[in-house]
Design a protein around this motif. Structure first.
Motif, mmCIF file in Angstrom:
data_model
loop_
_atom_site.group_PDB
_atom_site.id
_atom_site.type_symbol
_atom_site.label_atom_id
_atom_site.label_comp_id
_atom_site.label_asym_id
_atom_site.label_seq_id
_atom_site.Cartn_x
_atom_site.Cartn_y
_atom_site.Cartn_z
ATOM 1 N N GLU A 239 0.824 -1.140 -0.082
ATOM 2 C CA GLU A 239 -0.011 0.078 0.101
ATOM 3 C C GLU A 239 0.892 1.343 -0.001
ATOM 4 O O GLU A 239 0.653 2.257 -0.807
ATOM 5 C CB GLU A 239 -0.890 -0.075 1.307
ATOM 6 N N GLU A 240 1.752 1.194 0.825
ATOM 7 C CA GLU A 240 2.585 2.562 0.691
ATOM 8 C C GLU A 240 3.631 2.666 -0.226
ATOM 9 O O GLU A 240 4.035 3.693 -0.740
ATOM 10 C CB GLU A 240 3.496 2.477 2.404
ATOM 11 N N LEU A 241 4.196 1.596 -0.756
ATOM 12 C CA LEU A 241 5.060 1.821 -1.893
ATOM 13 C C LEU A 241 4.164 2.236 -3.204
ATOM 14 O O LEU A 241 4.665 3.164 -3.990
ATOM 15 C CB LEU A 241 5.877 0.549 -2.203
ATOM 16 N N ALA A 242 2.985 1.727 -3.282
ATOM 17 C CA ALA A 242 2.135 2.068 -4.400
ATOM 18 C C ALA A 242 1.680 3.498 -4.256
ATOM 19 O O ALA A 242 1.618 4.104 -5.413
ATOM 20 C CB ALA A 242 0.946 1.009 -4.476
ATOM 21 N N ARG A 243 1.332 3.878 -3.166
ATOM 22 C CA ARG A 243 1.079 5.329 -2.881
ATOM 23 C C ARG A 243 2.115 6.306 -3.191
ATOM 24 O O ARG A 243 1.970 7.288 -3.894
ATOM 25 C CB ARG A 243 0.356 5.405 -1.390
ATOM 26 N N ALA A 244 3.479 5.738 -2.635
ATOM 27 C CA ALA A 244 4.486 6.853 -2.954
ATOM 28 C C ALA A 244 5.048 6.902 -4.272
ATOM 29 O O ALA A 244 5.308 7.868 -4.831
ATOM 30 C CB ALA A 244 5.780 6.224 -2.186
ATOM 31 N N ALA A 245 4.559 5.926 -5.075
ATOM 32 C CA ALA A 245 4.994 5.778 -6.537
ATOM 33 C C ALA A 245 3.719 6.187 -7.608
ATOM 34 O O ALA A 245 3.750 6.153 -8.792
ATOM 35 C CB ALA A 245 5.321 4.410 -7.000
ATOM 36 N N GLU A 246 2.677 6.738 -6.900
ATOM 37 C CA GLU A 246 1.466 7.233 -7.601
ATOM 38 C C GLU A 246 1.821 7.726 -9.075
ATOM 39 O O GLU A 246 1.254 7.636 -9.968
ATOM 40 C CB GLU A 246 0.522 7.848 -6.749
ATOM 41 N N HIS A 247 2.749 8.812 -8.850
ATOM 42 C CA HIS A 247 2.947 9.659 -9.756
ATOM 43 C C HIS A 247 4.529 9.685 -10.170
ATOM 44 O O HIS A 247 5.287 10.500 -10.720
ATOM 45 C CB HIS A 247 2.758 11.242 -9.635
ATOM 46 N N ALA A 248 5.146 8.336 -10.075
ATOM 47 C CA ALA A 248 6.437 8.351 -10.183
ATOM 48 C C ALA A 248 6.528 7.731 -11.559
ATOM 49 O O ALA A 248 5.928 7.339 -12.519
ATOM 50 C CB ALA A 248 7.135 7.297 -9.303
ATOM 51 N N LEU A 249 7.812 7.856 -12.242
ATOM 52 C CA LEU A 249 8.397 7.558 -13.497
ATOM 53 C C LEU A 249 8.718 5.849 -13.415
ATOM 54 O O LEU A 249 8.228 5.319 -14.076
ATOM 55 C CB LEU A 249 9.890 8.121 -13.656
ATOM 56 N N ALA A 250 8.945 5.479 -11.977
ATOM 57 C CA ALA A 250 9.109 4.109 -12.027
ATOM 58 C C ALA A 250 9.270 3.943 -10.398
ATOM 59 O O ALA A 250 9.653 4.802 -9.779
ATOM 60 C CB ALA A 250 10.310 3.517 -12.554
#
Length: 287
Positions: A239-250
């Motif tokens: 949950e936390e990694l997906a949320r942190a990467a919501e607008h990430a390049l990767a």
């Protein structure tokens, strides 16, 4: 892991005629352009017979012709995007997952598309590539399910670490990726608190913060142009990694052989990210 290391056989892309291939191919073509690597497009045509017999039935011949046409179109599409690209297409016989796994043995990385199947559907799908290739490949595996997020400025890459050797390799890859792209690197450690907080829990949280600083120290010196942030997040890693990467390049995480982030099998955190994250998910084995 240094993404500019010479002697690599380039980037392998698994072309699946049954799913959208433009998004993973665009990601791979751009990555090959940034890293000045050759691009190898691989399409596997399963045989209906055993490996000791040539399958020359009309249906199989038609499949091979269609596959060859698709590869030719895909190579042309890459050259339109990057005219100087060194791209080749290869039609191979066999089941897709073993074929792609073999092709990845000497590759810098392998890039796959994803249909965001449920866990059950992914395992039951006859043409499933994501889970078996991610679990078994000896090189980084990139799974591209959606268009790359480039609207948020400044652009950023997320690296999830847990102190393991595979996380160390993933962090090195993430630094290199951020450097190539001129992006910020968000280094994230996810802490799952105990049900009952205690003095020991606070000490564990401090240890997580120390882990982040120690893990990035040497790499920050190697990549002085990469802006790095450290974050200890509290909750479930997926949950936390997906949320942190919501607008990430990767989002980049390590995997341990047939395991995954924090040593769990592919069906846990890595598997969860593959189906939850909307940015490319890059899994890196330990060196």
């Amino acid at each position: 892991m240094n993404g500019r290391r010479p002697g690599s056989h380039g980037i392998v892309v698994g072309i699946d005629p049954d799913r959208e291939w433009h998004l993973p191919l665009a990601w791979a073509a751009d990555e090959a352009h940034r890293r000045r690597l050759p691009l190898r497009l691989v399409l596997a045509v399963p045989s209906r017979h055993d490996a000791h017999h040539v399958d020359d039935t009309p249906g199989q011949i038609a499949l091979r012709r269609a596959g060859a046409d698709l590869l030719e179109a895909a190579c042309g599409w890459v050259r339109d995007r990057h005219p100087e690209a060194r791209v080749t297409g290869e039609l191979l016989g066999g089941s897709p997952a073993p074929v792609l796994g073999g092709a990845a043995r000497e590759a810098r990385m392998i890039v796959l598309g994803s249909r965001h199947l449920s866990r059950t559907a992914e395992f039951l799908s006859a043409g499933s590539l994501v889970v078996p290739v991610t679990a078994q490949a000896h090189c980084p595996v990139v799974v591209v399910g959606d268009a790359e997020h480039i609207s948020l400025q400044p652009p950023y890459v997320v690296a999830g670490i847990d102190g393991s050797p595979s996380a160390t390799a993933a962090l090195a890859f993430a630094f290199d990726e951020a450097d190539l792209r001129g992006a910020t690197l968000r280094v994230v450690c996810v802490w799952q608190p105990p049900l009952i907080m205690s003095d020991g829990a606070e000490e564990a949280l401090r240890a997580q913060r120390a882990l982040l600083s120690e893990a990035t120290a040497g790499l920050s010196e190697k990549y002085p142009d990469v802006r790095v942030t450290h974050e200890v997040l509290t909750g479930h890693p997926v949950e936390e990694l997906a949320r942190a990467a919501e607008h990430a390049l990767a989002v980049v995480v390590g995997r341990r052989g047939r395991g995954g982030y924090t040593g769990m099998r592919i069906g846990s955190v890595v598997h969860g990210l593959l189906h939850r994250a909307h940015c490319p998910v890059i899994t890196v084995p330990a060196d």
